[in-house]
Design a protein around this motif. Structure first.
Motif, PDB file in Angstrom:
ATOM      1  N   LYS A 146       0.825  -1.208   0.000  1.00 48.46           N
ATOM      2  CA  LYS A 146       0.000   0.000   0.000  1.00 48.46           C
ATOM      3  C   LYS A 146       0.863   1.262   0.000  1.00 48.46           C
ATOM      4  N   ALA A 149       2.257   1.937  -3.426  1.00 50.90           N
ATOM      5  CA  ALA A 149       1.162   2.418  -4.285  1.00 50.90           C
ATOM      6  C   ALA A 149       0.880   3.894  -4.021  1.00 50.90           C
ATOM      7  N   PHE A 179       0.266  -4.567  -3.694  1.00 49.70           N
ATOM      8  CA  PHE A 179       0.545  -3.344  -4.451  1.00 49.70           C
ATOM      9  C   PHE A 179      -0.559  -3.076  -5.472  1.00 49.70           C
ATOM     10  N   THR A 180      -0.918  -4.112  -6.214  1.00 45.14           N
ATOM     11  CA  THR A 180      -1.944  -3.968  -7.253  1.00 45.14           C
ATOM     12  C   THR A 180      -3.266  -3.482  -6.663  1.00 45.14           C
ATOM     13  N   TYR A 183      -2.921   0.153  -5.474  1.00 45.96           N
ATOM     14  CA  TYR A 183      -2.756   1.094  -6.589  1.00 45.96           C
ATOM     15  C   TYR A 183      -4.083   1.311  -7.325  1.00 45.96           C
TER      16      TYR A 183
END
Length: 375
Positions: A146, A149, A179-180, A183
């Motif tokens: 996080k 991101a 992360f994905t 983001y």
């Protein structure tokens, strides 16, 4: 004469008696193999912490000592090393910065009712998987995913990313997912993703993806372990990508020095401490490290090893015992232990400590602090 006598008495009080039975911490680190570049600094950090504790009188009037085993970057060897240490009279077992290794070693230790404290294995689900004898010195991958991101979107204003993930490790697949999610939830776009095997000499598998050549993707996030650093960056640069590359703490390794001019456009990664910080704990650690090693520490994992020993020594003091069950109870009651990597608390059972994430820029052979991010 009287002053000399007082000084001698104080000195005798400060140094633990060599005849006293040591308080032993079992240590498993991958000192050879693919994880050695992050684990070896961790062990040096632990040794430095032991020296400092013993200069200050040890714990419970006894010297602190490490019983070290090499996991050889092999989870099964890590398992066997942990088994050996459960029979060595240790108060706790610590170390390991790789989640796959920490899972198997931690399982052995916790089943033996010996506290296991991972220095830098960041998979956040490990404490819930292994129970109340398992602790983390580090933050979790949910926090650093996080944080990266937020940094990419808010500090760098990058609205679209290509994500490249090593599929072979629990750490890399988890970090990529966190992360994905972070983001995209914050408004970022990921037009393309690709997976690779750690054994692959070219993680890209060939040419750049169309989203990078067309400019649809503004930057790249690589979720990799230390051995992925040089191949992935080399593949991207050789294929013609010259933009920024982002990653997690798997890229916080001395292997960065092997990149040469491939890092000229900047590599950004999350880690556990900035050695430029003015905090007293950081300044003291850096000074002690330089006095011992002749250079500044090259990785945040050095400080995590140092903090791990400090946490255990603090728990032994508060427990007034080196018995593993008592040490575990004291560890679980830790609140705001002031470490080099930040304040550490276990106020949320079976969870990683809540700590800030540090973003570092590596460019032209130098590390520079970029931001402290609260996930």
């Amino acid at each position: 004469m009287r002053a000399l006598l007082v000084f001698a008495m104080l000195a005798a009080f400060a140094v633990p008696s060599s005849a006293a039975k040591p308080v032993v911490i079992g240590v498993v680190y991958n000192l050879t193999g693919t994880m050695a570049s992050i684990d070896a600094p961790g062990l040096e950090g632990m040794k430095l912490a032991v020296e400092r504790v013993n200069r200050s009188g040890g714990v419970l009037g006894r010297p602190l000592a490490l019983e070290v085993r090499d996991g050889a970057s092999d989870p099964e060897r890590c398992r066997e090393a942990a088994k050996e240490l459960t029979q060595a009279g240790v108060c706790a077992i610590a170390g390991l910065n790789d989640s796959d290794s920490a899972l198997v070693a931690g399982e052995v230790a916790t089943q033996a009712r010996i506290p296991f404290i991972t220095a830098g294995a960041t998979l956040p689900t490990l404490p819930r998987m292994l129970g109340p004898y398992y602790f983390m010195t580090c933050f979790g991958d949910d926090a650093q995913g996080k944080a990266v991101a937020k940094f990419v979107l808010r500090r760098k204003n990058i609205q679209s990313m290509f994500v490249l993930t090593d599929r072979d490790f629990a750490f890399t697949t988890a970090l990529s997912g966190y992360f994905t999610k972070g983001y995209v939830t914050r408004g970022g776009n990921i037009p393309a993703r690709q997976h690779f095997s750690a054994a692959s000499p070219n993680p890209l598998g060939g040419a750049l993806p169309a989203c990078l050549t067309s400019g649809t993707c503004q930057a790249v996030f690589v979720s990799g372990v230390p051995e992925d650093l040089v191949p992935s960056v080399t593949a991207l640069r050789t294929a013609g990508y010259a933009g920024p590359i982002f990653s997690g703490d798997g890229f916080d390794t001395p292997l960065l020095s092997q990149l040469g001019d491939k890092a000229a456009s900047g590599i950004f990664f999350s880690t556990h401490v900035s050695y430029d910080s003015p905090r007293q704990e950081v300044r003291r650690f850096v000074a002690d490290w330089k006095a011992s090693c002749g250079a500044e520490p090259e990785s945040g994992f050095a400080a995590l090893g140092y903090d791990t020993v400090g946490l255990i020594a603090d728990a032994v003091r508060r427990a007034k015992s080196s018995e593993p069950v008592q040490v575990r109870r004291a560890l679980s009651a830790t609140r705001k232990y002031s470490g080099v990597t930040g304040d550490i608390s276990y106020s949320e059972p079976l969870s990683p400590p809540l700590k800030p994430v540090i973003m570092v820029r590596y460019e032209n052979g130098k590390r520079e602090f970029e931001a402290e991010v609260l996930p």
